[in-house]
Scaffold this active site. Structure first.
Site, PDB file in Angstrom:
ATOM      1  N   TYR A  71      13.721  -7.500   3.211  1.00 43.83           N
ATOM      2  CA  TYR A  71      12.430  -8.041   3.643  1.00 43.83           C
ATOM      3  C   TYR A  71      12.430  -8.373   5.132  1.00 43.83           C
ATOM      4  O   TYR A  71      11.433  -8.146   5.824  1.00 43.83           O
ATOM      5  CB  TYR A  71      12.009  -9.244   2.773  1.00 43.83           C
ATOM      6  CG  TYR A  71      11.409  -8.748   1.476  1.00 43.83           C
ATOM      7  CD1 TYR A  71      10.091  -8.313   1.423  1.00 43.83           C
ATOM      8  CD2 TYR A  71      12.192  -8.628   0.329  1.00 43.83           C
ATOM      9  CE1 TYR A  71       9.555  -7.793   0.256  1.00 43.83           C
ATOM     10  CE2 TYR A  71      11.657  -8.107  -0.843  1.00 43.83           C
ATOM     11  CZ  TYR A  71      10.336  -7.688  -0.872  1.00 43.83           C
ATOM     12  OH  TYR A  71       9.802  -7.151  -2.023  1.00 43.83           O
ATOM     13  N   GLN A 105      -2.940  -2.894  -1.999  1.00 41.80           N
ATOM     14  CA  GLN A 105      -1.578  -3.143  -2.490  1.00 41.80           C
ATOM     15  C   GLN A 105      -0.657  -3.370  -1.301  1.00 41.80           C
ATOM     16  O   GLN A 105       0.508  -3.709  -1.475  1.00 41.80           O
ATOM     17  CB  GLN A 105      -1.076  -1.935  -3.282  1.00 41.80           C
ATOM     18  CG  GLN A 105      -1.891  -1.613  -4.516  1.00 41.80           C
ATOM     19  CD  GLN A 105      -1.491  -0.255  -5.088  1.00 41.80           C
ATOM     20  OE1 GLN A 105      -0.539  -0.139  -5.855  1.00 41.80           O
ATOM     21  NE2 GLN A 105      -2.200   0.783  -4.709  1.00 41.80           N
ATOM     22  N   VAL A 107       1.128  -5.072   1.862  1.00 44.29           N
ATOM     23  CA  VAL A 107       1.534  -6.466   2.099  1.00 44.29           C
ATOM     24  C   VAL A 107       1.640  -6.740   3.599  1.00 44.29           C
ATOM     25  O   VAL A 107       2.124  -7.783   4.006  1.00 44.29           O
ATOM     26  CB  VAL A 107       2.883  -6.771   1.396  1.00 44.29           C
ATOM     27  CG1 VAL A 107       2.743  -6.680  -0.109  1.00 44.29           C
ATOM     28  CG2 VAL A 107       3.995  -5.831   1.891  1.00 44.29           C
ATOM     29  N   HIS A 123      -0.801  -7.545  -4.019  1.00 43.52           N
ATOM     30  CA  HIS A 123       0.659  -7.704  -4.112  1.00 43.52           C
ATOM     31  C   HIS A 123       1.210  -8.698  -3.092  1.00 43.52           C
ATOM     32  O   HIS A 123       2.379  -8.637  -2.750  1.00 43.52           O
ATOM     33  CB  HIS A 123       1.342  -6.334  -3.961  1.00 43.52           C
ATOM     34  CG  HIS A 123       1.069  -5.404  -5.116  1.00 43.52           C
ATOM     35  ND1 HIS A 123       1.335  -4.051  -5.075  1.00 43.52           N
ATOM     36  CD2 HIS A 123       0.562  -5.647  -6.354  1.00 43.52           C
ATOM     37  CE1 HIS A 123       1.004  -3.497  -6.238  1.00 43.52           C
ATOM     38  NE2 HIS A 123       0.524  -4.442  -7.029  1.00 43.52           N
ATOM     39  N   CYS A 152      11.341 -28.988   2.445  1.00 42.65           N
ATOM     40  CA  CYS A 152      11.722 -29.844   1.312  1.00 42.65           C
ATOM     41  C   CYS A 152      13.157 -29.591   0.854  1.00 42.65           C
ATOM     42  O   CYS A 152      13.652 -30.271  -0.044  1.00 42.65           O
ATOM     43  CB  CYS A 152      10.758 -29.648   0.136  1.00 42.65           C
ATOM     44  SG  CYS A 152      11.131 -28.198  -0.870  1.00 42.65           S
ATOM     45  N   GLY A 189      -4.104   6.523  -0.059  1.00 40.11           N
ATOM     46  CA  GLY A 189      -2.689   6.322   0.287  1.00 40.11           C
ATOM     47  C   GLY A 189      -1.865   5.609  -0.756  1.00 40.11           C
ATOM     48  O   GLY A 189      -0.952   4.869  -0.410  1.00 40.11           O
ATOM     49  N   THR A 190      -2.192   5.849  -2.007  1.00 40.61           N
ATOM     50  CA  THR A 190      -1.352   5.267  -3.072  1.00 40.61           C
ATOM     51  C   THR A 190      -0.944   6.352  -4.055  1.00 40.61           C
ATOM     52  O   THR A 190      -1.738   7.250  -4.362  1.00 40.61           O
ATOM     53  CB  THR A 190      -2.065   4.099  -3.796  1.00 40.61           C
ATOM     54  OG1 THR A 190      -1.249   3.682  -4.910  1.00 40.61           O
ATOM     55  CG2 THR A 190      -3.450   4.438  -4.292  1.00 40.61           C
ATOM     56  N   ASN A 215      -5.500  11.398   0.235  1.00 38.54           N
ATOM     57  CA  ASN A 215      -4.030  11.412   0.218  1.00 38.54           C
ATOM     58  C   ASN A 215      -3.572  12.798   0.683  1.00 38.54           C
ATOM     59  O   ASN A 215      -4.208  13.794   0.335  1.00 38.54           O
ATOM     60  CB  ASN A 215      -3.536  11.154  -1.230  1.00 38.54           C
ATOM     61  CG  ASN A 215      -2.096  10.673  -1.281  1.00 38.54           C
ATOM     62  OD1 ASN A 215      -1.201  11.305  -0.748  1.00 38.54           O
ATOM     63  ND2 ASN A 215      -1.884   9.547  -1.948  1.00 38.54           N
ATOM     64  N   GLU A 217      -1.001  14.240  -0.438  1.00 41.83           N
ATOM     65  CA  GLU A 217      -0.379  14.862  -1.623  1.00 41.83           C
ATOM     66  C   GLU A 217      -1.217  14.562  -2.856  1.00 41.83           C
ATOM     67  O   GLU A 217      -1.849  13.511  -2.936  1.00 41.83           O
ATOM     68  CB  GLU A 217       1.016  14.246  -1.888  1.00 41.83           C
ATOM     69  CG  GLU A 217       1.945  14.185  -0.706  1.00 41.83           C
ATOM     70  CD  GLU A 217       2.506  15.538  -0.342  1.00 41.83           C
ATOM     71  OE1 GLU A 217       2.516  16.423  -1.241  1.00 41.83           O
ATOM     72  OE2 GLU A 217       2.916  15.715   0.810  1.00 41.83           O
TER      73      GLU A 217
END
Ligand code: BJW
Ligand code: ZN
Length: 249
Positions: A71, A105, A107, A123, A152, A189-190, A215, A217
């Protein structure tokens, strides 16, 4: 007035022209031209790991340092790159339709940066850190042994949705409502492989929406789409906006 313009079909222009509501679902492919790798296909691997091996609560429990390394690497990329022509064109689409509901979707927050401030994140957001103890999304207070901690004292995790986790309730409700009421649904694009997002265009199609896919593809959705615009979204979306500008002038 002829509605046909360039590569964009007259049918799509007329569907958009009279649409009271358009729902758009984007995936990692929309940010590919910004330089962010997609999850699947060429360049979809980080070292030798697939997304399915790292984006799970089990992977985080087993090896939080490894998951945080992935990440952190991706956060750096998101911060050092920018939205592309596709993101900016999508932000323009609002000018030509009744209501635009953008479901993503992604992030990376690039839709918001490009002007779609009300994009619905299905997401989560990679730049958010969530405390496992107090539950708050907040700044990293400090890093110890490769792991971030909240003020915390609790360890933090990335503020994203992993496999096996529920999507944010309000975001998912809004997505289902949009799929049920839109008259045009555009999937961009998914790979259309990850549920429940992958179900949305089918729900929309079953309710009579005109389903469009953009897309380079073919995907799992392609056989069910009313129209498939084959190519990178950074090229197709500006063409679409150009065509809409032409027919409305
Ligand atoms: C371009 C381009 C260019 C390239 N221009 N395009 C029903 C059936 C079967 C399984 C399930 C089901 N319901 C739930 C599941 C389980 C699971 C699932 O779907 N598994 C499948 C793999 C089968 N789903 C879940 O667990 C979800 N939770 C859930 O449903 O909770 C309730 C529940 C739990 C348990 C059991 C049952 C129900 C949560 C899913 C969370 C997904 N999280 C990730 C990681 C997010 C955080 C992070 O970023 O690290 O989300 S995984 C990853 O995949 C990420 C993406 O958003 C998601 C989708 O990927 P996307 O965006 O489509 O990217 P790619 O790489 O796949 O495709 C890129 C596309 O771009 C390609 O098509 C290219 O061609 C294209 N492209 N260049 C335009 N220039
Ligand atoms: Zn905390």
């Amino acid at each position: 007035m002829s509605l046909k313009s360039g590569n964009v079909s007259a049918r799509l222009l007329s569907q958009l022209h009279r649409a009271a509501q358009v729902a758009v679902l984007t995936g990692a492919g929309i940010s590919a031209e910004s330089g962010l790798p997609t999850f699947r296909g060429a360049g979809g691997l980080w070292r030798t790991y697939r997304a399915e091996e790292l984006a799970t609560p089990q992977a985080f429990t087993r090896n939080p340092q490894l998951v945080w390394e992935w990440y952190n690497h991706r956060r750096e990329r998101v911060r050092s790159h920018q939205p592309n022509a596709g993101h900016y064109a999508l932000a323009q689409l609002r000018r030509f339709v009744g209501e635009l509901i953008l479901l993503t979707q992604c992030v990376d927050g690039y839709h918001q940066q490009a002007g779609c401030v009300d994009a619905i994140e299905l997401h989560g957001n990679i730049l958010v850190s969530r405390c496992l103890k107090c539950g708050k999304d907040g700044e990293v207070e400090n890093w110890r042994e490769g792991l971030p901690y909240c003020a915390c004292g609790g360890m933090q995790r990335p503020g994203v949705v992993w496999f096996g986790e529920s999507l944010p309730v309000t975001a998912l409700e809004r997505a289902h409502a949009a799929a049920a009421t839109c008259s045009v649904f555009i999937s961009i694009g998914t790979s259309a492989l990850v549920y429940p997002a992958a179900q949305l265009p089918h729900l929309a199609g079953a309710r009579g929406a005109y389903v469009v896919e953009i897309n380079p593809e073919e995907t799992a959705l392609t056989p069910y789409a009313d129209e498939f615009l084959q190519g990178p979204s950074g090229e197709i979306l500006p063409q679409l906006i150009h065509a809409l500008e032409k027919v409305s002038s």
